[in-house]
Design a protein around this motif. Structure first.
Motif, PDB file in Angstrom:
ATOM      1  N   VAL A 196       6.931   8.227 -37.438  1.00  0.00           N
ATOM      2  CA  VAL A 196       5.734   7.780 -36.735  1.00  0.00           C
ATOM      3  C   VAL A 196       6.064   7.172 -35.377  1.00  0.00           C
ATOM      4  O   VAL A 196       5.443   7.515 -34.362  1.00  0.00           O
ATOM      5  CB  VAL A 196       4.952   6.767 -37.601  1.00  0.00           C
ATOM      6  N   SER A 197       7.053   6.283 -35.309  1.00  0.00           N
ATOM      7  CA  SER A 197       7.357   5.623 -34.043  1.00  0.00           C
ATOM      8  C   SER A 197       7.918   6.608 -33.025  1.00  0.00           C
ATOM      9  O   SER A 197       7.595   6.541 -31.829  1.00  0.00           O
ATOM     10  CB  SER A 197       8.342   4.474 -34.263  1.00  0.00           C
ATOM     11  N   VAL A 198       8.758   7.546 -33.480  1.00  0.00           N
ATOM     12  CA  VAL A 198       9.311   8.561 -32.578  1.00  0.00           C
ATOM     13  C   VAL A 198       8.208   9.487 -32.098  1.00  0.00           C
ATOM     14  O   VAL A 198       8.133   9.849 -30.919  1.00  0.00           O
ATOM     15  CB  VAL A 198      10.419   9.362 -33.296  1.00  0.00           C
ATOM     16  N   GLY A 199       7.323   9.877 -33.019  1.00  0.00           N
ATOM     17  CA  GLY A 199       6.197  10.718 -32.637  1.00  0.00           C
ATOM     18  C   GLY A 199       5.311  10.064 -31.599  1.00  0.00           C
ATOM     19  O   GLY A 199       4.818  10.721 -30.677  1.00  0.00           O
ATOM     20  N   ALA A 200       5.113   8.758 -31.724  1.00  0.00           N
ATOM     21  CA  ALA A 200       4.286   8.034 -30.758  1.00  0.00           C
ATOM     22  C   ALA A 200       4.914   8.069 -29.368  1.00  0.00           C
ATOM     23  O   ALA A 200       4.213   8.197 -28.361  1.00  0.00           O
ATOM     24  CB  ALA A 200       4.100   6.593 -31.223  1.00  0.00           C
ATOM     25  N   GLN A 201       6.240   7.973 -29.303  1.00  0.00           N
ATOM     26  CA  GLN A 201       6.923   8.058 -28.012  1.00  0.00           C
ATOM     27  C   GLN A 201       6.757   9.444 -27.392  1.00  0.00           C
ATOM     28  O   GLN A 201       6.564   9.576 -26.176  1.00  0.00           O
ATOM     29  CB  GLN A 201       8.398   7.721 -28.190  1.00  0.00           C
ATOM     30  N   VAL A 202       6.810  10.484 -28.213  1.00  0.00           N
ATOM     31  CA  VAL A 202       6.630  11.845 -27.712  1.00  0.00           C
ATOM     32  C   VAL A 202       5.205  12.040 -27.202  1.00  0.00           C
ATOM     33  O   VAL A 202       4.979  12.687 -26.172  1.00  0.00           O
ATOM     34  CB  VAL A 202       6.990  12.876 -28.804  1.00  0.00           C
ATOM     35  N   ILE A 203       4.234  11.484 -27.909  1.00  0.00           N
ATOM     36  CA  ILE A 203       2.839  11.582 -27.460  1.00  0.00           C
ATOM     37  C   ILE A 203       2.663  10.918 -26.104  1.00  0.00           C
ATOM     38  O   ILE A 203       2.001  11.455 -25.199  1.00  0.00           O
ATOM     39  CB  ILE A 203       1.900  10.949 -28.499  1.00  0.00           C
ATOM     40  N   ASN A 204       3.258   9.756 -25.926  1.00  0.00           N
ATOM     41  CA  ASN A 204       3.172   9.090 -24.627  1.00  0.00           C
ATOM     42  C   ASN A 204       3.871   9.902 -23.533  1.00  0.00           C
ATOM     43  O   ASN A 204       3.411   9.937 -22.384  1.00  0.00           O
ATOM     44  CB  ASN A 204       3.776   7.690 -24.714  1.00  0.00           C
ATOM     45  N   LEU A 205       4.978  10.557 -23.887  1.00  0.00           N
ATOM     46  CA  LEU A 205       5.652  11.437 -22.932  1.00  0.00           C
ATOM     47  C   LEU A 205       4.725  12.578 -22.512  1.00  0.00           C
ATOM     48  O   LEU A 205       4.628  12.907 -21.322  1.00  0.00           O
ATOM     49  CB  LEU A 205       6.926  12.001 -23.565  1.00  0.00           C
ATOM     50  N   LEU A 206       4.028  13.169 -23.470  1.00  0.00           N
ATOM     51  CA  LEU A 206       3.113  14.270 -23.150  1.00  0.00           C
ATOM     52  C   LEU A 206       1.990  13.803 -22.225  1.00  0.00           C
ATOM     53  O   LEU A 206       1.583  14.529 -21.304  1.00  0.00           O
ATOM     54  CB  LEU A 206       2.539  14.850 -24.441  1.00  0.00           C
ATOM     55  N   ARG A 207       1.481  12.611 -22.448  1.00  0.00           N
ATOM     56  CA  ARG A 207       0.443  12.061 -21.559  1.00  0.00           C
ATOM     57  C   ARG A 207       0.982  11.892 -20.145  1.00  0.00           C
ATOM     58  O   ARG A 207       0.301  12.219 -19.165  1.00  0.00           O
ATOM     59  CB  ARG A 207      -0.051  10.709 -22.085  1.00  0.00           C
ATOM     60  N   GLU A 208       2.190  11.378 -20.028  1.00  0.00           N
ATOM     61  CA  GLU A 208       2.776  11.147 -18.710  1.00  0.00           C
ATOM     62  C   GLU A 208       3.046  12.466 -17.984  1.00  0.00           C
ATOM     63  O   GLU A 208       2.802  12.601 -16.785  1.00  0.00           O
ATOM     64  CB  GLU A 208       4.069  10.343 -18.858  1.00  0.00           C
ATOM     65  N   LEU A 209       3.548  13.473 -18.720  1.00  0.00           N
ATOM     66  CA  LEU A 209       3.807  14.775 -18.112  1.00  0.00           C
ATOM     67  C   LEU A 209       2.509  15.421 -17.633  1.00  0.00           C
ATOM     68  O   LEU A 209       2.473  16.045 -16.566  1.00  0.00           O
ATOM     69  CB  LEU A 209       4.510  15.687 -19.118  1.00  0.00           C
ATOM     70  N   GLN A 210       1.454  15.270 -18.415  1.00  0.00           N
ATOM     71  CA  GLN A 210       0.166  15.828 -18.006  1.00  0.00           C
ATOM     72  C   GLN A 210      -0.312  15.178 -16.711  1.00  0.00           C
ATOM     73  O   GLN A 210      -0.804  15.863 -15.802  1.00  0.00           O
ATOM     74  CB  GLN A 210      -0.865  15.641 -19.105  1.00  0.00           C
ATOM     75  N   ARG A 211      -0.159  13.870 -16.621  1.00  0.00           N
ATOM     76  CA  ARG A 211      -0.591  13.149 -15.419  1.00  0.00           C
ATOM     77  C   ARG A 211       0.217  13.593 -14.197  1.00  0.00           C
ATOM     78  O   ARG A 211      -0.341  13.822 -13.113  1.00  0.00           O
ATOM     79  CB  ARG A 211      -0.430  11.648 -15.634  1.00  0.00           C
TER      80      ARG A 211
END
Length: 276
Positions: A196-211
């Motif tokens: 869960v914690s690693v997945g949350a970091q990946v989700i935040n990475l995806l948000r940043e890449l999209q931006r």
């Protein structure tokens, strides 16, 4: 406000923004026991440039099949997909080969998606070899840039996939998907195989890449809280059919379909780590 088929209604004060990708009446059938099984049944939606559309439903609902039809990884039995306003050509055509530079996928399993016999630099170089396209800044510089963009350093280039954690492998998968600078990414449950914690970091990475890159996402998941965190709109599939589509916050707070209410009730909240 999206209509039920996912298209955008024109506002009184402005023209609608053209969709980047559109699905019109998608149907997918497979032969079974002398008959056919309909896996996707008359599914229509559109995704705007820079938008994230969540596609949710339980296992077997047809969401991954629908996503693969968007990329022409499988051909629809009926229906049409348009990208940048033009219908997708057959998968074997030269034009479709060119379009694959602009649309990519990140698969669910970070372990199975990487060739265990290839070093990271070979994995990241592969898209350039397949498409016979060299980055203007040079391959080495582009590979370093890709790794830095997903939070890894260039020491990873000479290592094999088994030398990385699950979260690091998924970051490598994301870097490979970004190699040719696509506009559209399908994210097929990209964190479901991670802690869960690693997945949350990946989700935040995806948000940043999209931006940073102006990417457009189709995010496939069975988790409504995760979709609520990442997505602008959400489409809900049940047994191959689209049962609800709309603004993500509105659907999560005031779901119209009983099935959507069941999905929301069945999924615990997911903690999201601070962006790094």
């Amino acid at each position: 406000m999206p209509s039920f088929d996912g298209s955008l209604e024109q506002r009184a004060d402005s023209a609608p923004v053209p969709a980047l990708i559109e699905a019109h009446g998608l149907i997918k059938e497979y032969p079974r026991d002398g008959g056919v099984t309909r896996v996707v049944d008359d599914v229509s939606f559109s995704i705007l440039p820079g938008e994230t559309l969540g596609l949710v439903g339980e296992s077997g609902s047809g969401k991954s099949t629908a996503a693969r039809m968007l990329l022409r990884l499988i051909a629809p039995t009926a229906g049409e997909v348009c990208f940048e306003g033009q219908p997708l050509p057959p998968a074997s055509s030269a034009r479709m080969r060119g379009l694959r530079r602009r649309m990519q996928i990140v698969f669910q399993d970070p372990y199975a998606a990487l060739n265990p016999r290839m070093r990271v630099h070979e994995i990241l170089q592969e898209p350039f070899i397949i498409h016979r396209e060299l980055p203007p800044e040079g391959v080495s510089a582009r590979l370093r840039e890709l790794l830095h963009s997903v939070g890894l350093d260039e020491s990873a280039l000479m290592r094999y996939p088994h030398e990385f954690s699950g979260g690091q492998r998924q970051r490598i998968n994301i870097a490979r998907a970004l190699a040719l600078r696509p506009r559209f990414l399908v994210l097929d449950e990209p964190v479901s195989a991670l802690d869960v914690s690693v997945g949350a970091q990946v989700i935040n990475l995806l948000r940043e890449l999209q931006r940073k890159l102006g990417l457009t996402y189709l995010f496939i998941s069975h988790s409504m809280p995760l979709v609520r965190y990442l997505c602008d709109r959400v489409a809900v599939m049940q047994q191959g059919r689209l049962v609800e589509i709309g603004d993500c916050m509105q659907v999560c707070e005031q779901p119209q379909s009983p099935y959507t209410r069941q999905l929301i009730a069945a999924t615990p909240e997911m903690p999201v780590a601070p962006a790094r």
